[in-house]
Design a protein around this motif. Sequence first.
Motif: not given
Length: 339
Positions: A75-86
């Motif tokens: 999850r942490n990795l996903g957050i670090s690359v997420a481009k979304g506003e949400y």
Amino acid sequence: MEEGLISIIVPIYNTEEYLLRCVNSLRAQVYSRLEIILVDDGSTDGSGELCDRLASEDARIRVLHKENGGSSSARNLGISVAKGEYIGFVDSDDYVDADMYEKLQDALCRYQVSVAQIGRDEIDPEGNLLPDICIPPEEPECISPEKFMEELLMHRGDCSFCTKLICSSVFATRKKEQEETDGVTEFFPVGVLNEDFHLLVQLLRTVGPVASLPGHAYHVFYRVGSNSRKAEAENFSRVYGDNVDNADMVAEIVEESYPELKKTAFRFGIFQRLDYLLHIPIGQMTKDNTMYCNIVSYLRKNWLKSMTNPILTLKNKVYHTLFAISPRGIRRLHKRLRS
């Protein structure tokens, strides 16, 4: 209403059998602006290959492959690359209704909040609905941080991040706070269980009210062997110790930010310790087990405080008294009564 980009993070470990249903439920969302981030956490079945195939079929899907480190690290990795506003989260063996993210994004905008949630249900392998873990409201409501904390401490609130949509600014603020204090960014704690509760109680102090919607749009597939169910299949899991640590952590948060909830936080700490003692194998109730000894010592030192706490039930107080007197003896008796 302009649609901001939603990043949905799916940690994956050896769930090939269920992954297609999960991802297809995301691809079918009425809400159009999505990026679906599939984080293959070192799967050893065909999950990683399936992720790559799905990405080749849908440009909204991004795939990250990493060494196995657990759901929190994925999850942490996903957050670090997420481009979304949400940002939203879905476990790879679960699935969601087609309008879930449309409803959640609408709630964020309508009520001008940073977090919105909707109800979840649990379905067993035979397709039967299990009793609700948390009961959703009959009508939409906004819950203050203090009230939400109280509901969590009374085991009525929903701590799951999978039922929520969160403004990415919440994670940006959390990152800044962590960098200023210890220089390390770790949203979900790695190496512990009940990580959703751990992070949520930290965030509540800054997110403001939480919008809560009626109905069940997130569907948990209850299977023994999943990451969240391993603890129940094993003889004794570290989750019980992690829950006690979380109780101590939340007591400090309450002391600082929600002093009106001190008695509720104390009740939560007693409850988690009793739960630990009701599950630890008798063979591990020894003098060289530091956590066990500390828990028994805590119960003995806080017996009078527990007896005068108006939130603890009579049953809680009876168990507290018995475990404070003879923890091993009570466990033997409890085991015989249940057999």
